[in-house]
Write an enzyme that holds these catalytic residues in place. Structure first.
Site, mmCIF file in Angstrom:
data_model
loop_
_atom_site.group_PDB
_atom_site.id
_atom_site.type_symbol
_atom_site.label_atom_id
_atom_site.label_comp_id
_atom_site.label_asym_id
_atom_site.label_seq_id
_atom_site.Cartn_x
_atom_site.Cartn_y
_atom_site.Cartn_z
ATOM 1 N N PHE A 103 57.099 53.048 23.989
ATOM 2 C CA PHE A 103 56.750 54.402 24.036
ATOM 3 C C PHE A 103 57.859 55.053 25.375
ATOM 4 C CE2 PHE A 103 53.835 53.751 27.646
ATOM 5 C CZ PHE A 103 54.252 54.874 28.270
ATOM 6 N N ARG A 152 53.945 56.380 19.319
ATOM 7 C CA ARG A 152 53.407 57.287 20.108
ATOM 8 C C ARG A 152 54.386 58.457 20.519
ATOM 9 N NH1 ARG A 152 50.463 54.194 25.012
ATOM 10 N NH2 ARG A 152 51.141 52.248 24.510
ATOM 11 N N CYS A 171 59.975 50.316 32.950
ATOM 12 C CA CYS A 171 59.731 48.829 33.230
ATOM 13 C C CYS A 171 60.629 48.641 34.429
ATOM 14 C CB CYS A 171 60.495 48.170 32.132
ATOM 15 S SG CYS A 171 62.062 48.207 32.024
ATOM 16 N N LYS A 203 61.233 50.136 14.192
ATOM 17 C CA LYS A 203 59.687 50.567 14.236
ATOM 18 C C LYS A 203 59.692 51.020 15.636
ATOM 19 C CE LYS A 203 55.847 49.242 15.814
ATOM 20 N NZ LYS A 203 55.364 50.496 16.151
ATOM 21 N N GLU A 210 50.606 45.187 36.340
ATOM 22 C CA GLU A 210 51.596 46.505 36.160
ATOM 23 C C GLU A 210 50.752 47.769 36.048
ATOM 24 O OE1 GLU A 210 53.548 46.404 32.396
ATOM 25 O OE2 GLU A 210 55.447 47.414 33.386
#
Ligand code: NAD
Length: 520
Positions: free
Chosen positions: A171, A199, A303, A195, A403
């Site tokens: 997302f 969200r 990330c 795909k 995380e």
């Protein structure tokens, strides 16, 4: 295609505020260059994270729709592969131009569905666009090799597409991450099924519309929707030859194993815990700004967010100043002028992040700046967590081991550079890392000894541009990171090598007996 994907992707106009959409439209599948309404019986409501207003409903695409997407991609493959590389390159030139033309519209969809600020969403689009721009240079990137291996005999190598490939996206970068795959996969002659995250699929739906406009033939780019069920379909479908995944460890490790067991190529980028080492000899002002920006930008939902700072020696006294800079950031709706960070993606994400802040408190860390309970006046119903700074963190605490993926910076104190390097290397993740120092020798030593795969020297978020590759390592990738995204490894991932050895001898063969031994 006449139909549109969702209210967020109307071709003529796009939202520039968080006002309630009067009549949310359902997100559609994109198969054979057509937007098609799903016959789904299960739908996933998508809410604007700043308001929790309904934006669209995302289908759990039906089995027949998933199958239709694969059939479309499989049918398109032979002709697309047979096109000259120049023809595919021309489509990519047009795709690049269209993405640039629709840049604001793509960014607006991201702000509405994902929550990040409009300025930051423009960066999300640009980072993906740059992959497409780089893919336009395919004619100089894909040539094979040739060598005369014996008299009159030569071996040539070619790179050929795999067939139908798939991308499963997270997302947090709704444009950039689909664009890590689409340009390279298609310019090399594959057909692709994307795909997007259930969200926030709106940006991908605009990218699909632009793919059709750019001249991709029907079936070269298809989009299907859903959550785990759609993923399982992709992992088990024999016609899909390769899977690109970006997302959490929980999903990614499962996806890597199941797709690999089914004989597919997999590239999988996973979670992270990125550290910044602050050395006392650094440019303090630069370091403080860089850390606050990289920790709290995009509400920490990157990330490569800099989520942990390792303060060496006297720099532990700088935490108050980082907290001041964090506190000066404006949390607001992403379309608002001057907004520095938006909401987090969902009420569940907010609850999880606040739970991790509470755990740090219980485990004895110091909450220097507490973002819990803060919200902008205009958006009382959003998923807000303000910038949060946790000091005196120890490596056993949950806020360090997990995380957080929210606007939370944890600070660990150490006495020496050696201790800092050991601490960072002991962490199981290896996505990104940064050092702030003025010393060339310290920086050189750091870059050599540190294990994480993407190193910044006075650069807080060292994500390589598309001529390089995204080189996270350790637990931040699955499968040992053999297949990294974009750059030369990205081209290798989406192609297979073929070698042809040929003999064109001018004179007739002189021997009359067949040779059975390997030539020596
Ligand atoms: P996620 O794993 O929840 O979702 C990613 C994709 O996997 C989605 O398309 C989702 O539908 C699917 N999925 C989720 N759970 C699944 C399951 N149990 N079975 C099958 N499929 C499933 O990740 P997210 O929350 O969307 O993204 C955030 C995560 O992604 C963070 O951990 C972040 O660090 C990571 N990320 C990594 C990189 C990188 O390059 N290393 C880049 C961006 C994000």
């Amino acid at each position: 295609p006449a139909a549109t994907a969702s209210a967020a992707t109307s071709p003529e106009s796009y939202p520039t505020t968080h006002e309630q959409i009067s009549k949310p439209l359902d997100t559609q599948n994109f198969i054979d260059n057509q937007f098609v309404a799903s016959q789904a019986t299960q739908w996933i409501d998508l809410h604007d994270p700043a308001t929790n207003n309904l934006v669209t409903r995302v289908p759990q695409s039906t089995d027949a729709e998933l199958k239709a997407a694969v059939e479309s991609a499989q049918k398109a493959f032979p002709a697309w592969k047979a096109q000259s590389v120049f023809a595919r390159q021309q489509v990519m030139f047009k795709y690049v131009a269209l993405i640039r033309q629709h840049w604001d519209r793509l960014a607006a969809s991201i702000t509405l569905e994902q929550g990040k600020t409009f300025a930051d969403a423009k960066g999300d689009v640009l980072r993906g666009l740059q992959v497409a721009e780089t893919a336009c240079g395919i004619t100089t990137q894909i040539p094979g090799e040739v060598l005369e291996v014996a008299k009159d005999m030569e071996t040539r190598s070619y790179r050929e597409p795999l067939g139908v490939v798939a991308a499963i996206c997270p997302f947090n970068f709704p444009a950039m991450i689909p664009l890590w795959s689409i340009p390279i996969a298609t310019v090399t002659g594959n057909t692709i099924i994307v795909k997007p995250s259930e969200r926030d699929p709106g940006a991908m739906m605009i990218l699909a519309e632009l793919a059709e406009k750019a001249g991709f033939p029907p079936g070269v780019v298809n989009v299907i929707h859903g959550s785990a069920k759609t993923v399982d379909f992709i992992l088990d479908e024999p016609l899909i030859k390769a899977v690109s995944f970006v997302g959490s460890n929980k999903a990614g490790e499962y996806i890597y194993q199941r797709a690999s067991a089914n004989g597919k190529r997999v590239q999988a980028n996973l979670g992270a815990k990125n550290h910044a080492l602050v050395s006392p000899d650094c440019n303090k002002n630069h370091a403080l700004n860089a850390i606050a920006g990289a920790a709290f930008g995009a509400a920490g939902q990157r990330c490569m967010a800099l989520s942990t700072v390792v303060m060496v020696g006297e720099t532990k006294d700088w935490v108050g100043e980082i907290a001041e800079r964090a506190n000066a950031l404006k949390m607001d709706g992403g379309f608002e002028e001057g907004s520095d960070l938006g909401p987090v993606i969902s009420p569940q994400a907010k609850e999880r992040i606040e739970g991790l802040i509470a755990s740090a408190e219980e485990e004895g860390a110091t909450i220097m700046l507490d973002g819990r309970g803060k919200k902008p006046e205009k958006y009382p119903n959003g998923n807000w967590v303000g910038p949060t700074l946790i000091a005196n963190v120890k490596p056993h605490m949950r806020c360090y081991t997990e995380e957080i993926f929210g606007p939370v910076l944890v600070c660990v104190n150490v006495d020496t550079i050696d201790e800092a390097i050991d601490l960072i290397n002991a962490n199981e993740y290896g996505n990104g890392v940064a050092i702030f120092t003025r010393s060339g020798s310290t920086a050189t030593r750091f870059q050599r000894e540190i294990e994480a795969g993407q190193v910044g020297i006075n650069v807080p978020i060292p994500v390589p541009l598309p001529m390089f590759s995204f080189t996270g390592n350790k637990k931040s990738v699955a499968g040992g990171g053999a297949n990294t995204f974009y750059g030369k490894p990205g081209l290798a991932f989406y192609t297979q090598a073929k070698t042809v050895t040929s003999l064109w001898r001018a004179e007739d063969a002189v021997a009359t007996k067949a040779s059975v031994n390997m030539p020596t």
